[in-house]
Write a protein that holds these residues in place. Structure first.
Motif, mmCIF file in Angstrom:
data_model
loop_
_atom_site.group_PDB
_atom_site.id
_atom_site.type_symbol
_atom_site.label_atom_id
_atom_site.label_comp_id
_atom_site.label_asym_id
_atom_site.label_seq_id
_atom_site.Cartn_x
_atom_site.Cartn_y
_atom_site.Cartn_z
ATOM 1 N N ASP A 65 -8.212 -6.787 5.904
ATOM 2 C CA ASP A 65 -8.136 -5.687 6.869
ATOM 3 C C ASP A 65 -7.105 -6.033 7.941
ATOM 4 O O ASP A 65 -7.345 -6.881 8.808
ATOM 5 N N ALA A 66 -5.937 -5.401 7.882
ATOM 6 C CA ALA A 66 -4.876 -5.673 8.859
ATOM 7 C C ALA A 66 -5.283 -5.237 10.261
ATOM 8 O O ALA A 66 -4.926 -5.873 11.255
ATOM 9 N N GLY A 67 -6.032 -4.148 10.344
ATOM 10 C CA GLY A 67 -6.481 -3.671 11.647
ATOM 11 C C GLY A 67 -7.415 -4.653 12.323
ATOM 12 O O GLY A 67 -7.396 -4.792 13.552
ATOM 13 N N ALA A 68 -8.231 -5.342 11.521
ATOM 14 C CA ALA A 68 -9.160 -6.322 12.080
ATOM 15 C C ALA A 68 -8.415 -7.515 12.657
ATOM 16 O O ALA A 68 -8.858 -8.119 13.636
ATOM 17 N N ILE A 69 -7.279 -7.853 12.051
ATOM 18 C CA ILE A 69 -6.474 -8.956 12.582
ATOM 19 C C ILE A 69 -6.007 -8.623 13.997
ATOM 20 O O ILE A 69 -6.084 -9.454 14.906
ATOM 21 N N THR A 70 -5.545 -7.411 14.193
ATOM 22 C CA THR A 70 -5.091 -6.974 15.514
ATOM 23 C C THR A 70 -6.212 -7.053 16.541
ATOM 24 O O THR A 70 -6.034 -7.585 17.644
ATOM 25 N N LYS A 71 -7.385 -6.547 16.177
ATOM 26 C CA LYS A 71 -8.517 -6.544 17.104
ATOM 27 C C LYS A 71 -8.985 -7.966 17.412
ATOM 28 O O LYS A 71 -9.285 -8.298 18.568
ATOM 29 N N ALA A 72 -9.049 -8.799 16.375
ATOM 30 C CA ALA A 72 -9.536 -10.167 16.559
ATOM 31 C C ALA A 72 -8.622 -10.962 17.488
ATOM 32 O O ALA A 72 -9.087 -11.650 18.402
ATOM 33 N N TRP A 73 -7.315 -10.858 17.266
ATOM 34 C CA TRP A 73 -6.390 -11.639 18.082
ATOM 35 C C TRP A 73 -6.182 -11.040 19.469
ATOM 36 O O TRP A 73 -5.788 -11.752 20.401
ATOM 37 N N LYS A 74 -6.444 -9.762 19.630
ATOM 38 C CA LYS A 74 -6.469 -9.189 20.981
ATOM 39 C C LYS A 74 -7.602 -9.814 21.791
ATOM 40 O O LYS A 74 -7.451 -10.109 22.980
ATOM 41 N N VAL A 127 0.802 -16.589 21.435
ATOM 42 C CA VAL A 127 0.835 -16.374 19.981
ATOM 43 C C VAL A 127 -0.160 -15.284 19.584
ATOM 44 O O VAL A 127 0.125 -14.458 18.704
ATOM 45 N N ALA A 128 -1.326 -15.276 20.229
ATOM 46 C CA ALA A 128 -2.337 -14.263 19.925
ATOM 47 C C ALA A 128 -1.802 -12.868 20.212
ATOM 48 O O ALA A 128 -2.027 -11.928 19.426
ATOM 49 N N LYS A 129 -1.091 -12.735 21.320
ATOM 50 C CA LYS A 129 -0.507 -11.426 21.666
ATOM 51 C C LYS A 129 0.547 -11.017 20.636
ATOM 52 O O LYS A 129 0.653 -9.841 20.265
ATOM 53 N N SER A 130 1.309 -11.997 20.161
ATOM 54 C CA SER A 130 2.337 -11.715 19.152
ATOM 55 C C SER A 130 1.709 -11.277 17.829
ATOM 56 O O SER A 130 2.177 -10.323 17.196
ATOM 57 N N ILE A 131 0.654 -11.964 17.416
ATOM 58 C CA ILE A 131 -0.030 -11.594 16.172
ATOM 59 C C ILE A 131 -0.647 -10.210 16.300
ATOM 60 O O ILE A 131 -0.558 -9.381 15.384
ATOM 61 N N ALA A 132 -1.277 -9.949 17.447
ATOM 62 C CA ALA A 132 -1.894 -8.641 17.670
ATOM 63 C C ALA A 132 -0.862 -7.525 17.709
ATOM 64 O O ALA A 132 -1.168 -6.365 17.406
ATOM 65 N N SER A 133 0.389 -7.879 18.055
ATOM 66 C CA SER A 133 1.462 -6.883 18.116
ATOM 67 C C SER A 133 2.085 -6.592 16.757
ATOM 68 O O SER A 133 2.961 -5.729 16.656
ATOM 69 N N GLY A 134 1.641 -7.318 15.737
ATOM 70 C CA GLY A 134 2.142 -7.038 14.392
ATOM 71 C C GLY A 134 2.845 -8.188 13.700
ATOM 72 O O GLY A 134 3.185 -8.092 12.514
ATOM 73 N N LYS A 135 3.054 -9.293 14.395
ATOM 74 C CA LYS A 135 3.727 -10.442 13.785
ATOM 75 C C LYS A 135 2.698 -11.304 13.043
ATOM 76 O O LYS A 135 2.413 -12.443 13.405
ATOM 77 N N THR A 136 2.156 -10.729 11.978
ATOM 78 C CA THR A 136 1.086 -11.409 11.244
ATOM 79 C C THR A 136 1.574 -12.623 10.468
ATOM 80 O O THR A 136 0.769 -13.435 10.014
ATOM 81 N N GLN A 137 2.900 -12.772 10.308
ATOM 82 C CA GLN A 137 3.419 -13.943 9.611
ATOM 83 C C GLN A 137 3.133 -15.224 10.390
ATOM 84 O O GLN A 137 3.112 -16.326 9.819
#
Length: 234
Positions: A103-112, A174-184
């Motif tokens: 779930d890509a959306g969950a990654i955003t929420k989790a790292w936010k 880094v968490a903000k970057s991942i939450a912004s879409g940089k999932t790599q």
């Protein structure tokens, strides 16, 4: 008789127990991975510096921020081993769960959420540092109280807080970057978490073994300092 024997050999005496297949929600995995990754890096760095301080034989004590709240628990060998093993387990969980996130959306929420947690930590660290600065300023010139331990306050109190604040700041960035879409970055973070956790566990074990069998351990120095202070009070 032969027919009965054949029938007996083909049928199981005890029926196999069929375990239900557990389906894990991909969004929950994302949260588990985020917490494990951030936790392994944060506590792993603390454990590594704590182990490094152990090699100085009491000349430097890396006090984890808010250490006074934890009390004697944080000064025991048990707590050091617990910290080392915990960071390794968190790093392993981080590494094993990253490939199961669906779930890509969950990654955003989790790292936010991880970002917000580390922002709170940064605020607490700032308050802790301000408190130590005020304590140091008030204690200048005082020789008849605990305020004469200025070196310990700055080296074993302020410096560790600065280090852990920097770690929290990096994790927040880094968490903000991942939450912004940089999932790599997530894959890199899991590798860092596993590496930090592994190094932390190894260094903690080595440090405690060396401290225990050294001629004079850092823990002995710590006890001697307490005895000297109690004698001074008399």
């Amino acid at each position: 008789m032969m027919a009965e024997a054949n029938h007996t050999s083909q049928a199981p005496v005890v029926e196999q127990v069929k375990m239900p297949k557990m389906k894990v929600d991909g969004s929950k995995i994302a949260y588990v991975n985020a917490f494990a990754t951030a936790g392994a890096i944060f506590f792993g760095v603390a454990a590594i510096f704590n182990a490094i301080a152990g090699f100085t034989k009491g000349k430097w004590i890396f006090e984890i921020p808010f250490d006074n709240i934890l009390g004697s628990f944080s000064n025991s060998m048990y707590s050091y081993f617990f910290m080392g093993i915990l960071t390794f387990v968190l790093g392993l969980v981080s590494f094993l769960t990253v490939g199961k996130i669906t779930d890509a959306g969950a990654i955003t929420k989790a790292w936010k959420f991880i970002f917000k947690v580390n922002l709170v930590l940064l605020v607490l660290f700032a308050i802790d540092m301000i408190s130590m600065i005020l304590t140091s300023l008030i204690g200048i010139g005082k020789t008849s109280s605990v305020y004469h331990l200025q070196g310990t306050l700055w080296l074993s109190g302020f410096l560790p807080t600065v280090i852990m604040a920097l770690v929290a700041g990096v994790i927040a960035f880094v968490a903000k970057s991942i939450a912004s879409g940089k999932t790599q970055l997530l894959r890199i973070m899991t590798l860092v978490a596993l590496g930090v956790g592994s190094v932390a566990m190894i260094m903690v074990f080595i440090s405690q073994i060396v401290s225990m069998y050294a001629k004079k351990s850092s823990y002995s120095d710590y006890l001697d300092d307490i005895d000297d202070y109690l004698d001074w009070l008399k």
